[in-house]
Design a protein around this motif. Sequence first.
Motif, short mmCIF file in Angstrom:
data_model
loop_
_atom_site.label_atom_id
_atom_site.label_comp_id
_atom_site.label_asym_id
_atom_site.label_seq_id
_atom_site.Cartn_x
_atom_site.Cartn_y
_atom_site.Cartn_z
N GLU A 8 0.98 -1.20 -0.11
CA GLU A 8 -0.19 0.25 -0.02
C GLU A 8 0.94 1.21 0.03
O GLU A 8 0.70 2.23 -0.85
N VAL A 9 1.99 1.29 0.90
CA VAL A 9 2.72 2.46 0.72
C VAL A 9 3.69 2.79 -0.49
O VAL A 9 3.53 3.72 -0.95
N SER A 10 4.16 1.53 -1.30
CA SER A 10 4.65 1.86 -2.39
C SER A 10 3.77 2.01 -3.58
O SER A 10 4.19 3.00 -4.27
N LEU A 27 0.15 10.14 7.93
CA LEU A 27 0.89 9.69 9.42
C LEU A 27 0.94 8.04 9.52
O LEU A 27 1.94 7.66 9.82
N ARG A 28 0.18 7.39 8.68
CA ARG A 28 0.17 5.94 8.67
C ARG A 28 1.60 5.53 8.04
O ARG A 28 2.06 4.59 8.21
N VAL A 29 1.83 6.19 6.76
CA VAL A 29 2.90 6.12 5.71
C VAL A 29 4.17 6.54 6.69
O VAL A 29 5.26 5.49 6.81
N ARG A 30 4.04 7.55 7.19
CA ARG A 30 5.28 7.80 8.00
C ARG A 30 5.73 6.83 9.11
O ARG A 30 6.81 6.51 9.33
N LEU A 43 11.11 4.40 -1.70
CA LEU A 43 10.73 5.96 -1.77
C LEU A 43 11.82 6.88 -2.12
O LEU A 43 11.71 7.77 -2.95
N ARG A 44 13.07 6.51 -1.50
CA ARG A 44 14.31 7.46 -1.77
C ARG A 44 14.37 7.40 -3.43
O ARG A 44 14.78 8.21 -3.83
N GLN A 45 14.35 6.24 -3.84
CA GLN A 45 14.59 5.87 -5.33
C GLN A 45 13.68 6.46 -6.20
O GLN A 45 14.04 7.18 -7.22
N LEU A 46 12.36 6.63 -5.71
CA LEU A 46 11.44 7.40 -6.42
C LEU A 46 11.65 8.88 -6.60
O LEU A 46 11.48 9.48 -7.51
N ARG A 47 12.31 9.35 -5.43
CA ARG A 47 12.80 10.83 -5.45
C ARG A 47 14.04 10.95 -6.22
O ARG A 47 14.23 11.96 -6.93
N ALA B 83 2.81 -6.52 -13.27
CA ALA B 83 2.95 -7.86 -12.64
C ALA B 83 4.19 -8.20 -11.84
O ALA B 83 4.21 -8.87 -10.79
N LEU B 84 5.26 -7.45 -12.48
CA LEU B 84 6.56 -7.60 -11.65
C LEU B 84 6.47 -6.99 -10.29
O LEU B 84 6.96 -7.60 -9.14
N PHE B 85 5.82 -5.72 -10.32
CA PHE B 85 5.72 -5.06 -8.68
C PHE B 85 4.72 -5.91 -7.87
O PHE B 85 5.14 -6.08 -6.84
N ASP B 86 3.55 -6.41 -8.32
CA ASP B 86 2.63 -7.31 -7.56
C ASP B 86 3.41 -8.56 -7.15
O ASP B 86 3.12 -8.94 -5.98
N ALA B 87 4.56 -9.28 -8.00
CA ALA B 87 5.13 -10.32 -7.65
C ALA B 87 6.09 -10.09 -6.44
O ALA B 87 6.83 -11.07 -5.74
#
Lengths: 80, 177
Positions: A8-10, A27-30, A43-47, B83-87
């Motif tokens: 859910e977070v990612s 808050l839940r994510v933090r 998350l760091r990689q997405l940034r 699909a890669l992400f889900d796995a």
Amino acid sequence: MIRITCKEVSTAAATGSLEGAALLLRLRVRLHLLICRYCRRFLRQLRLIRGAMATSVFPAPAPERVQALERAALERLRRL
Amino acid sequence: MDDLERLVGENTGPLLRGALALGFSEADAEELVQDTFVAFLKARERFEGRSSVRTFLFGILYNKGAALSRKSRREAGTDDVEALFDARFNAAGHWRAGEPQGPEDAALSKELAELIAACAERLTQDQRGAFFLKEAEGLEAPEVCNILGVSDTNLRVLLFRARLRLRECLEKTWKGR
């Protein structure tokens, strides 16, 4: 329910749902990030990716190229 | 400076950058920008001021770009990267043994930027467009939706897939350096 899963977070981070998200979700994510180093890394990689896209992947064209195009465009538009 | 000079002077740079971001060659990108201005002048009466001139111009540019490359305007079906992400997660939604690997640097180094730029070559034209408008131009989601002619959900899908694809690629190329 304060617990939130890694998926859910990612997912929220990758879809951009965290921008302007409700306080409770943020808050839940933090709290989750405090205990999960894998999600922190994700998350760091997405940034990093966001920074690279804004600066290196889509660089601003050279000013002289832009100026030459401006001249050509104006010339064409004035002929219309 | 007349209106025409102002229009061209204020928008040529961003439009050219936007056209190059879609992956067009420099010659095609320059032609696209000129065609965009021509189309704008012809359609000026349809511009109702509900969006900014820049947003309206980007809308024309991206429409013409899509027509030029004849790419589908919508992301349809599923994508392998999802699909890669889900796995990567177990039934409880936690990372499996294949947790995310790759760089953890907080700052963007030259090497990282080059790896990410190479990975960006694999994005679709729509994904590149969405990423450019959102992250490089810094436009708000409703404006990006307006320009690309997609729904908010569709934009999220575009960005989701683009970010996952880039991250997966970064992890792989980082390992293989």
